[in-house]
Enzyme design. Structure first.
Site, PDB file in Angstrom:
ATOM      1  N   SER A  36       0.815  -1.222   0.000  1.00  0.00           N
ATOM      2  CA  SER A  36       0.000   0.000   0.000  1.00  0.00           C
ATOM      3  C   SER A  36       0.844   1.265   0.000  1.00  0.00           C
ATOM      4  O   SER A  36       1.623   1.512   0.923  1.00  0.00           O
ATOM      5  CB  SER A  36      -0.907   0.023   1.237  1.00  0.00           C
ATOM      6  N   HIS A  67      -2.728   0.505  -4.736  1.00  0.00           N
ATOM      7  CA  HIS A  67      -2.203  -0.706  -5.359  1.00  0.00           C
ATOM      8  C   HIS A  67      -2.441  -0.609  -6.858  1.00  0.00           C
ATOM      9  O   HIS A  67      -3.564  -0.752  -7.339  1.00  0.00           O
ATOM     10  CB  HIS A  67      -2.900  -1.953  -4.796  1.00  0.00           C
ATOM     11  N   HIS A  89      -6.127  -8.828  -1.772  1.00  0.00           N
ATOM     12  CA  HIS A  89      -6.218  -9.170  -0.358  1.00  0.00           C
ATOM     13  C   HIS A  89      -7.406 -10.092  -0.096  1.00  0.00           C
ATOM     14  O   HIS A  89      -8.409 -10.074  -0.812  1.00  0.00           O
ATOM     15  CB  HIS A  89      -6.414  -7.908   0.491  1.00  0.00           C
ATOM     16  N   TYR A  91      -9.516  -9.717   2.239  1.00  0.00           N
ATOM     17  CA  TYR A  91     -10.703  -8.949   2.624  1.00  0.00           C
ATOM     18  C   TYR A  91     -11.492  -8.431   1.429  1.00  0.00           C
ATOM     19  O   TYR A  91     -12.610  -7.940   1.584  1.00  0.00           O
ATOM     20  CB  TYR A  91     -10.342  -7.807   3.576  1.00  0.00           C
ATOM     21  N   GLU A  92     -10.922  -8.556   0.228  1.00  0.00           N
ATOM     22  CA  GLU A  92     -11.664  -8.178  -0.971  1.00  0.00           C
ATOM     23  C   GLU A  92     -12.553  -9.312  -1.472  1.00  0.00           C
ATOM     24  O   GLU A  92     -13.178  -9.182  -2.526  1.00  0.00           O
ATOM     25  CB  GLU A  92     -10.686  -7.743  -2.055  1.00  0.00           C
ATOM     26  N   ALA A 119       2.433  -2.042   4.277  1.00  0.00           N
ATOM     27  CA  ALA A 119       2.171  -0.988   5.252  1.00  0.00           C
ATOM     28  C   ALA A 119       1.575  -1.651   6.476  1.00  0.00           C
ATOM     29  O   ALA A 119       0.680  -2.493   6.366  1.00  0.00           O
ATOM     30  CB  ALA A 119       1.208   0.046   4.665  1.00  0.00           C
ATOM     31  N   MET A 217      -2.597  -6.731   7.077  1.00  0.00           N
ATOM     32  CA  MET A 217      -3.632  -7.532   6.432  1.00  0.00           C
ATOM     33  C   MET A 217      -3.137  -8.201   5.155  1.00  0.00           C
ATOM     34  O   MET A 217      -3.914  -8.455   4.231  1.00  0.00           O
ATOM     35  CB  MET A 217      -4.845  -6.654   6.112  1.00  0.00           C
ATOM     36  N   SER A 218      -1.835  -8.509   5.087  1.00  0.00           N
ATOM     37  CA  SER A 218      -1.278  -9.077   3.850  1.00  0.00           C
ATOM     38  C   SER A 218      -0.027  -9.869   4.165  1.00  0.00           C
ATOM     39  O   SER A 218       0.220 -10.255   5.298  1.00  0.00           O
ATOM     40  CB  SER A 218      -0.939  -7.939   2.864  1.00  0.00           C
ATOM     41  N   ASN A 241       1.436   3.735  11.368  1.00  0.00           N
ATOM     42  CA  ASN A 241       0.733   4.223  12.559  1.00  0.00           C
ATOM     43  C   ASN A 241       1.090   3.350  13.744  1.00  0.00           C
ATOM     44  O   ASN A 241       1.559   2.219  13.580  1.00  0.00           O
ATOM     45  CB  ASN A 241      -0.780   4.183  12.336  1.00  0.00           C
ATOM     46  N   HIS A 253      -7.770   4.382   6.043  1.00  0.00           N
ATOM     47  CA  HIS A 253      -6.884   3.968   4.950  1.00  0.00           C
ATOM     48  C   HIS A 253      -6.149   5.172   4.381  1.00  0.00           C
ATOM     49  O   HIS A 253      -4.975   5.062   3.985  1.00  0.00           O
ATOM     50  CB  HIS A 253      -7.688   3.272   3.853  1.00  0.00           C
TER      51      HIS A 253
END
Length: 279
Positions: A36, A67, A89, A91-92, A119, A217-218, A241, A253
């Site tokens: 990201s 992306h 991902h 989550y998609e 990220a 998340m990846s 963060n 995001h």
């Protein structure tokens, strides 16, 4: 996706890359996955052949901002590379098994090493926004594994050992590259969740007990597939963060992309030095 179909798609994708490159095709030594907001390094690839994921058989096409969704083949700092600019991902809604095709295509093109970037949120206050963290291990809480289902022994073993998932020599080389560039490179354990919601403060407290230093998340699906097919692996998180409950920011995001940009320049310098030393 069955393993036989995945193997067929991987072969077709690799053939499509070779055809697009034509006489300019050179087998890559190294694969790079840019996460990201970190895709800018792909623009530095020389003698580049760029192909949208949508044009490559079996490649899952993501829709997340930050992306680009293209494969770039060429040379970086004198080294033949294949760059995956962006990723899809879980989550998609993309099946875990579909995530295997891009990594296996990197291997099918000839690469021996894969460097992954992402990220991530930090659970270590000393590694705050804009910092870099080399990964030395992971915890998979995604609830999925792309190696589930029938196994093709011609690709890799049924049961994959992960004691050395993050190659020590490659990690040492990343630290040397960072030191040469005057950049701090932290090190830690990456914990992967499915997303897309950010974690709760209670979850972050639990993850700290488990030994996590960063959360995202990846990356873990690619590590599993890479080790299965024999690729050496290194990975770096761009810290965007402090994780929920550890800082005052409201996590979004957009916030992730803004802080990824802060780390991107440092990450590019480290990776370029790493690739140059590899050459």
């Amino acid at each position: 996706m069955s393993d036989t179909r995945a193997k067929t798609l991987t072969t077709a994708a690799a053939d499509a890359v070779r055809e697009a490159a034509g006489d300019a095709f050179v087998a890559p030594r190294l694969g790079l996955v840019l996460g990201s907001g970190l895709g800018g390094l792909a623009d530095s690839v020389e003698h580049a052949t760029a192909i949208p994921y949508a044009d490559l058989p079996g490649f899952p096409v993501g829709s997340v901002v930050g992306h680009a969704g293209r494969l770039v083949l060429g040379t970086l700092e004198g080294t033949p590379v294949v760059v995956l600019q962006g990723r899809a991902h879980l989550y998609e809604g993309i099946p875990a098994s579909d995530l295997a095709v891009p990594t296996r295509t990197v291997r099918a093109l000839g690469a021996e090493t894969l460097v992954l970037t992402n990220a991530a949120g930090s659970l270590n206050p000393e590694a705050g926004p804009g910092e870099l963290m080399a990964l030395n291990d992971h915890i998979n809480l995604m609830g999925a594994n792309p190696l589930m289902g029938p196994n093709d022994d011609a690709i890799g073993p049924r049961f994959v050992g992960l004691g050395d998932a993050y190659d020590l020599d490659l990690r040492t080389a990343l630290h040397a590259a960072a030191e040469a560039e005057g950049i701090d490179l932290h090190e830690g354990v990456y914990l992967a969740v499915a997303g897309p919601s950010f974690e709760t403060p209670a979850e972050i407290r639990a993850f700290k007990v488990l030994g996590a230093d960063a959360v995202g998340m990846s990356t873990v699906p690619e590590v599993l597939v890479a080790r299965h097919c024999g690729l050496r692996v290194a990975a770096v998180s761009a810290i965007t963060n402090l994780a929920e409950g550890l800082g005052a920011e409201v996590l979004t995001h957009e916030h992730t992309l803004q802080n990824a940009a802060r780390a991107a320049e440092k990450l590019q310098r480290v990776l370029r030095r790493f690739v140059k030393d590899l050459a």
